[in-house]
Design an enzyme around this catalytic site. Structure first.
Site, mmCIF file in Angstrom:
data_model
loop_
_atom_site.group_PDB
_atom_site.id
_atom_site.type_symbol
_atom_site.label_atom_id
_atom_site.label_comp_id
_atom_site.label_asym_id
_atom_site.label_seq_id
_atom_site.Cartn_x
_atom_site.Cartn_y
_atom_site.Cartn_z
ATOM 1 N N SER A 102 0.812 -1.214 0.000
ATOM 2 C CA SER A 102 0.000 0.000 0.000
ATOM 3 C C SER A 102 0.845 1.264 0.000
ATOM 4 O O SER A 102 0.480 2.270 -0.624
ATOM 5 C CB SER A 102 -0.946 0.002 1.212
ATOM 6 O OG SER A 102 -0.203 -0.033 2.417
ATOM 7 N N ASP A 115 5.230 -2.121 4.007
ATOM 8 C CA ASP A 115 5.820 -3.370 3.536
ATOM 9 C C ASP A 115 7.188 -3.065 2.939
ATOM 10 O O ASP A 115 7.303 -2.258 2.003
ATOM 11 C CB ASP A 115 4.923 -4.018 2.485
ATOM 12 C CG ASP A 115 3.592 -4.452 3.065
ATOM 13 O OD1 ASP A 115 3.588 -5.100 4.127
ATOM 14 O OD2 ASP A 115 2.547 -4.129 2.464
ATOM 15 N N LYS A 228 -10.240 -1.228 0.132
ATOM 16 C CA LYS A 228 -9.471 -1.663 1.295
ATOM 17 C C LYS A 228 -10.205 -1.337 2.595
ATOM 18 O O LYS A 228 -10.251 -2.160 3.513
ATOM 19 C CB LYS A 228 -8.082 -1.005 1.292
ATOM 20 C CG LYS A 228 -7.118 -1.609 0.267
ATOM 21 C CD LYS A 228 -5.901 -0.740 0.061
ATOM 22 C CE LYS A 228 -5.052 -0.615 1.300
ATOM 23 N NZ LYS A 228 -4.278 -1.839 1.574
ATOM 24 N N TYR A 237 -10.151 -8.836 5.224
ATOM 25 C CA TYR A 237 -8.858 -8.331 4.750
ATOM 26 C C TYR A 237 -7.764 -9.057 5.524
ATOM 27 O O TYR A 237 -7.294 -8.585 6.561
ATOM 28 C CB TYR A 237 -8.773 -6.820 4.966
ATOM 29 C CG TYR A 237 -7.577 -6.146 4.317
ATOM 30 C CD1 TYR A 237 -7.709 -5.478 3.109
ATOM 31 C CD2 TYR A 237 -6.328 -6.158 4.913
ATOM 32 C CE1 TYR A 237 -6.626 -4.836 2.509
ATOM 33 C CE2 TYR A 237 -5.238 -5.527 4.337
ATOM 34 C CZ TYR A 237 -5.394 -4.869 3.133
ATOM 35 O OH TYR A 237 -4.321 -4.248 2.541
#
Length: 725
Positions: A102, A115, A228, A237
């Site tokens: 993201s 990430d 999302k 999710y």
């Protein structure tokens, strides 16, 4: 002039556009004024949910990433010298941090994780990363909650850096050094690296490829933010739990953008739910044709690989080598997501005509109000660091439990909740420790301060038990028309296999780690699973005959015949213990275990039943009472590492065998206990020996663990876990 304008507009709408996906677009029409208006209201709604971070937070993330990049370079240099490489080589070895997910896509919000990927030269091993890099991060004051997850499909190090959550992957490339301008899009970099490194590198490669394949990046980002948020609010999710993770949701939204290359974000969201609801799974979702390459690496191919053919909702990554980003999806999670697609489709239809508003799409999930029965999976240990590792391992294996539960007769689906509930509990004695490991926490007027906790531990007056509780909702098949008899719901095999699986972890320590799987009714769910203003289901108590008579005005007799009366004690036990739910499943049949011996607080052999076990092992021993029989079944379950005992109305033991590993199998006929409910029927030592942890989730008195009266007075029907009727 107007005719020329109209004509040019027609030409613009009908001209050919670049095909971004594997098929031509469905529509290339520009957005309408109404769609632009609804896009504006959508963005306003997303802002109210805090999905856009401030400039200050954005700068803080950049600073954190800069520090992390420096730590990686220092780590590579340290390990290089450790492997006796020349200092000049160590200084030039490099190392670099890449971002993906993201954050790289530009759709992260306030508080979202980053990430990241740590890329190192060929002489740095994965073991070095999870040992030396772990120690380097552990020494940093900015780093908290450091948790390595080495056995995951994609091994990861999870931690917080200056309050920002970080997921750090590792990849070793076959290069002697890592330059700062390294471009990961080069397929040649994949040569000679293992599958785990390929999966790690592909995180960054896939993210970059998605952005390249999307026709309108701003519209894509707005639509993806919406999806999302919706997926998180609806609790679907989570890749590890069998739903979809961030990269899978991004690829699905990107595919819809390819089909409507000029659409506004609101229209993309509307089309997204309809297309996903009607998608003909297992037809794969592709952003571009699957590439073949010169490398000896596996590429997703259901015709060639049976495991690829088994994927239920394949969403294929666009970067070479193509992989399935949704391999974790199970029958249950696919069903749940399809239901959510349908719900969202209906709501957005009303939003796009002005009948409903965007916040209604993001209504919070009803997971803890949806089912009557749940499974609690409780991971416990005695230190915070050990608990992070242990609970992470248990979480990564929960999908295996769900898949086994899906095979159980009368169980329609097993719905895992995406988050665990963690806490630390100060326990002043062994009983409190055992209860905590089973999800029963002491209630105190005032919580201990950190200083008081430390003092208790130093003086050996207490200990801290760390627990993480995961939940699985159980949807039971409705009873067929005309069916009145209770049915069996035997979940002893799935739970037993699951406990064996997690205990097979090479770092599992039976003296400091515990795993418990137990069922719990919705009316007994703890307060921690509900937010302020939410309420759990309340128990519906049956009125006694006397209260029903009192409610009849003027002493008139009721027109409907009343059932025969029972004592108040029997009524309470009947309403709680022998209750048959609306699906026709006895609550006693749902309870299957589910107690494990190792919880880091006290072991089952600490309880006074060694003499009893010795007597029952002798050649001519037969159970003298229900207490003896329970003790035999307890020992047998632990000898065979079943870690579960089931009691209920499934099977009357009639000349059955207990104790496959005993010197002489104990045989006995029907157990009859007319005085079962008397307090002296189960002596405390027999209760402890048979059920050392207790079982708070059984329908009534904990003193009589797991025993439920059957229809025949005085008879208890007992079934061992794993024993089939």
């Amino acid at each position: 002039m107007s005719n020329d304008y109209d004509k040019s507009g027609e030409n613009e709408a009908t001209q050919e556009y670049k095909t971004y996906g594997v098929t031509p677009p469905i529509s290339v029409n520009p957005p309408t004024e109404k769609e632009l208006k609804y896009t504006e209201t959508l963005i306003e709604t997303l802002k109210k949910f805090g999905l856009f971070e401030s400039e200050e937070d954005a700068r803080k993330r950049e600073i954190v990433l800069g520090k992390l990049n420096t730590i990686v370079k220092d780590f590579v240099k340290y390990v290089s010298l450790k492997h006796h490489l020349p200092e000049s080589v160590a200084n030039e070895a490099g190392g670099k941090i890449f971002t993906f997910g993201s954050y790289r896509l530009g759709v992260h919000g306030a508080g979202a994780d980053i990430d990241t990927l740590c890329v190192t030269p060929k002489h740095i091993q994965r073991e070095d990363f999870f040992e030396d890099m772990y120690e380097a991060l552990k020494k940093r004051p900015e780093v908290t909650n450091l948790t390595p997850v080495t056995d995951a499909y994609v091994p990861v190090m999870k931690f917080y850096f200056s309050g920002i959550p970080i997921d750090l992957l590792f990849a070793q490339l076959q290069l002697s050094s890592i330059p700062d301008d390294l471009d990961l899009s080069n397929n040649e970099l994949l040569k000679g690296i293992d599958d785990r490194c390929i999966r790690s590198v592909n995180g960054s490669r896939v993210t970059d490829e998605i952005l390249r394949l999307v026709p309108d990046i701003p519209a894509f980002r707005s639509a993806l933010r919406c999806i999302k948020l919706w997926a998180k609010r609806r609790a679907i999710y989570s890749n590890v739990m069998g739903f979809l993770g961030g990269v899978a949701w991004a690829m699905l939204v990107a595919r819809v953008c390819q089909l409507y290359p000029r659409a506004a974000a609101s229209a993309i969201v509307s089309k997204f739910f309809l297309i996903m609801y009607q998608w003909k799974w297992p037809q794969p979702v592709l952003l571009k044709p699957i590439e073949d390459g010169p490398l000896q690496v596996r590429v997703w191919n259901p015709k060639l690989y049976p495991s690829d053919k088994a994927h239920r909702m394949p969403v294929i990554t666009p970067a070479y080598p193509s992989m399935c980003a949704t391999h974790n999806v199970t029958m249950s999670t696919q069903t749940i997501m399809t239901q959510e697609f349908k719900r969202a489709t209906d709501i957005v239809e009303y939003i796009m005509v002005g009948v409903k508003q965007w916040p209604e799409l993001f209504a919070k999930h009803d997971f803890f109000q949806k089912y009557r029965y749940y499974l609690q999976v409780i991971a416990s240990s005695n230190t915070e660091e050990r608990q992070r590792k242990w609970s992470g391992l248990v979480e990564s294996r929960l999908r295996q439990l769900v898949m086994k539960l899906e095979l159980v007769e009368n169980l329609v689906l097993a719905h895992p909740f995406i988050d665990g509930f963690s806490r630390s509990t100060v326990c002043l004695n062994d009983e409190e420790g055992l209860n905590a490991a089973h999800g029963i926490f002491p209630k105190r007027e005032k919580e201990f301060t950190e200083e008081e906790k430390q003092k208790l531990i130093e003086n050996n007056e207490g200990r801290i038990v760390y627990t993480t509780i995961f939940y699985i909702g159980l949807q039971i098949e409705p009873r067929a028309a005309g069916q009145t008899a209770p049915r069996k719901l035997d979940i002893s095999w799935p739970t037993s296999e699951f406990t064996k699986l997690v205990k097979s972890w090479d770092k599992y320590d039976e003296n400091s780690m515990g795993i418990v799987v137990q069922y719990i009714k919705s009316t007994n769910l703890p307060d921690e699973v509900f937010e302020e203003g939410e309420h759990p289901k309340t128990k519906v108590k049956k009125r006694s005959k006397s209260s029903r008579n009192r409610s009849v005005p003027n002493g008139e007799k009721p027109t409907k015949k009343l059932r025969s009366s029972t004592s108040s004690l029997d009524q309470e036990k009947s309403s709680n213990a022998s209750l048959i739910n609306s699906e026709g499943i006895s609550t006693s049949e749902v309870q299957s275990s589910l107690n494990s011996s190792s919880n880091g607080i006290s072991k089952h052999h600490d309880y006074p039943h060694s003499k009893l076990h010795h007597e029952l092992n002798s050649s001519n021993s037969t159970p003298k009472s229900i207490s003896d029989a329970l003790s035999v079944s307890y020992h047998n379950s632990h000898i065979n590492n079943q870690n579960s005992i089931a009691f209920g109305n499934a099977t009357t033991i009639n000349k059955g065998e207990i104790g496959n590993n005993m010197n002489s199998n104990v045989k006995y006929s029907n157990i009859n206990t007319k005085n079962f409910h008397k307090e002296n029927m189960l002596h405390d030592q027999y209760y402890n020996a048979a059920y050392p942890y207790g079982n708070p989730n059984l329908p009534y008195n904990r003193k009589y663990p797991g025993m439920v009266p059957s229809g025949k007075k005085g008879e208890i029907k007992l079934r061992l876990a794993g024993q089939h009727s």
